[in-house]
Design a protein around this motif. Structure first.
Motif, PDB file in Angstrom:
ATOM      1  N   GLU A   7      31.608  31.073  32.802  1.00 29.69           N
ATOM      2  CA  GLU A   7      31.833  32.411  32.251  1.00 29.69           C
ATOM      3  C   GLU A   7      32.591  33.228  33.280  1.00 29.69           C
ATOM      4  O   GLU A   7      32.355  33.086  34.470  1.00 29.69           O
ATOM      5  CB  GLU A   7      30.485  33.104  32.086  1.00 29.69           C
ATOM      6  N   ILE A   8      33.417  34.136  32.806  1.00 30.19           N
ATOM      7  CA  ILE A   8      34.113  35.014  33.748  1.00 30.19           C
ATOM      8  C   ILE A   8      33.242  36.231  34.020  1.00 30.19           C
ATOM      9  O   ILE A   8      33.332  37.248  33.328  1.00 30.19           O
ATOM     10  CB  ILE A   8      35.484  35.439  33.201  1.00 30.19           C
ATOM     11  N   LYS A   9      32.384  36.074  34.983  1.00 27.63           N
ATOM     12  CA  LYS A   9      31.558  37.174  35.458  1.00 27.63           C
ATOM     13  C   LYS A   9      31.217  36.890  36.916  1.00 27.63           C
ATOM     14  O   LYS A   9      31.289  35.753  37.365  1.00 27.63           O
ATOM     15  CB  LYS A   9      30.296  37.316  34.624  1.00 27.63           C
ATOM     16  N   ARG A  24      40.371  29.473  44.053  1.00 23.69           N
ATOM     17  CA  ARG A  24      41.159  30.237  43.096  1.00 23.69           C
ATOM     18  C   ARG A  24      42.209  31.108  43.775  1.00 23.69           C
ATOM     19  O   ARG A  24      43.289  31.336  43.232  1.00 23.69           O
ATOM     20  CB  ARG A  24      40.240  31.082  42.212  1.00 23.69           C
TER      21      ARG A  24
ATOM     22  N   LYS B  30      46.118  36.685  34.125  1.00 25.31           N
ATOM     23  CA  LYS B  30      44.791  36.259  33.711  1.00 25.31           C
ATOM     24  C   LYS B  30      43.980  35.761  34.907  1.00 25.31           C
ATOM     25  O   LYS B  30      42.814  36.110  35.098  1.00 25.31           O
ATOM     26  CB  LYS B  30      44.917  35.149  32.664  1.00 25.31           C
ATOM     27  N   LYS B  31      44.644  34.969  35.733  1.00 27.62           N
ATOM     28  CA  LYS B  31      43.953  34.408  36.893  1.00 27.62           C
ATOM     29  C   LYS B  31      43.639  35.470  37.941  1.00 27.62           C
ATOM     30  O   LYS B  31      42.614  35.397  38.622  1.00 27.62           O
ATOM     31  CB  LYS B  31      44.778  33.274  37.491  1.00 27.62           C
ATOM     32  N   ARG B  33      42.932  38.524  37.301  1.00 29.06           N
ATOM     33  CA  ARG B  33      41.769  39.229  36.760  1.00 29.06           C
ATOM     34  C   ARG B  33      40.493  38.409  36.953  1.00 29.06           C
ATOM     35  O   ARG B  33      39.467  38.933  37.371  1.00 29.06           O
ATOM     36  CB  ARG B  33      42.007  39.502  35.271  1.00 29.06           C
ATOM     37  N   GLU B  34      40.573  37.133  36.648  1.00 31.24           N
ATOM     38  CA  GLU B  34      39.410  36.264  36.787  1.00 31.24           C
ATOM     39  C   GLU B  34      38.919  36.197  38.223  1.00 31.24           C
ATOM     40  O   GLU B  34      37.716  36.266  38.488  1.00 31.24           O
ATOM     41  CB  GLU B  34      39.737  34.860  36.279  1.00 31.24           C
ATOM     42  N   LEU B  38      35.161  37.088  39.109  1.00 29.35           N
ATOM     43  CA  LEU B  38      34.306  36.002  39.569  1.00 29.35           C
ATOM     44  C   LEU B  38      33.857  36.192  41.013  1.00 29.35           C
ATOM     45  O   LEU B  38      32.692  35.973  41.350  1.00 29.35           O
ATOM     46  CB  LEU B  38      35.047  34.661  39.472  1.00 29.35           C
TER      47      LEU B  38
END
Lengths: 102, 102
Positions: A7-9, A24, B30-31, B33-34, B38
């Motif tokens: 999940e993205i959290k 990442r 998107k990445k 933001r993730e 995260l």
DNA sequence: GCGTCTATATATAATGG
DNA sequence: TCCATTATATATAGACG
């Protein structure tokens, strides 16, 4: 993209958060660089880890303009930079440079 | 990551460069933001297309500092922004957009 | 140009050393 | 706390409408 879906959290466990950050971040910077090259785009990327470490990328091609929403960021950068400069001593210079570099 | 492997070098064909830009930009943001979510990291991302259009992302959490290499970028941004403000009028919106374009 | 559709390349989560 | 591996999830190149 791995053995399991996530999940993205915010990752609670500090260790795995750090591991994920490392992986990442690396991927993000790679993609930033690729985009700038492939598409001849200007890209500026700044990442601060939760521990305050700075990572950056900026394609240096032609003209890169920062978005309005980053105004506060710029201000903070300027502040930090000034602080940095003020407290900087000759021998601390190298250390700081290394810090900024990675 | 597609039907074929590609080299990381400027895409000559303007059309496919634009298509790739659109796709990869989307993925990059998107990445970004993730990563920020995260890993509880501060992320600032600025992209200028080769045609001068601006795209941005900035996680607004705590402390985001811009890297040294972005100094010139900041300067240019400030300049552009000032110009923008000076020449801006209600009807000059389109013109301003053009200004920012290159 | 823009959305959709795959096949394939890549990124990366989980794991093992 | 890092590397290396590898199974799986995701991104995306190329094709098409």
């Amino acid at each position: 993209m791995g053995r399991g879906k996530i999940e993205i959290k915010r990752i609670d466990n500090a260790t795995s958060r750090q591991v994920t950050f490392s992986k990442r971040r690396s991927g993000l910077f790679k993609k930033a660089r690729e985009l700038s090259i492939l598409c001849d785009a200007e890209v500026g990327l700044v990442v601060f880890s939760s521990t305050g470490r700075l990572y950056e990328f900026a394609s240096t091609r032609k003209k890169l303009i920062l978005p309005t929403s980053m105004k506060s960021v710029i201000e903070r950068y300027t502040e930090a930079k000034e602080e940095h400069m003020q407290t900087m001593s000759a021998s601390a210079e190298a250390k700081a440079a290394m810090l900024l570099r990675n």
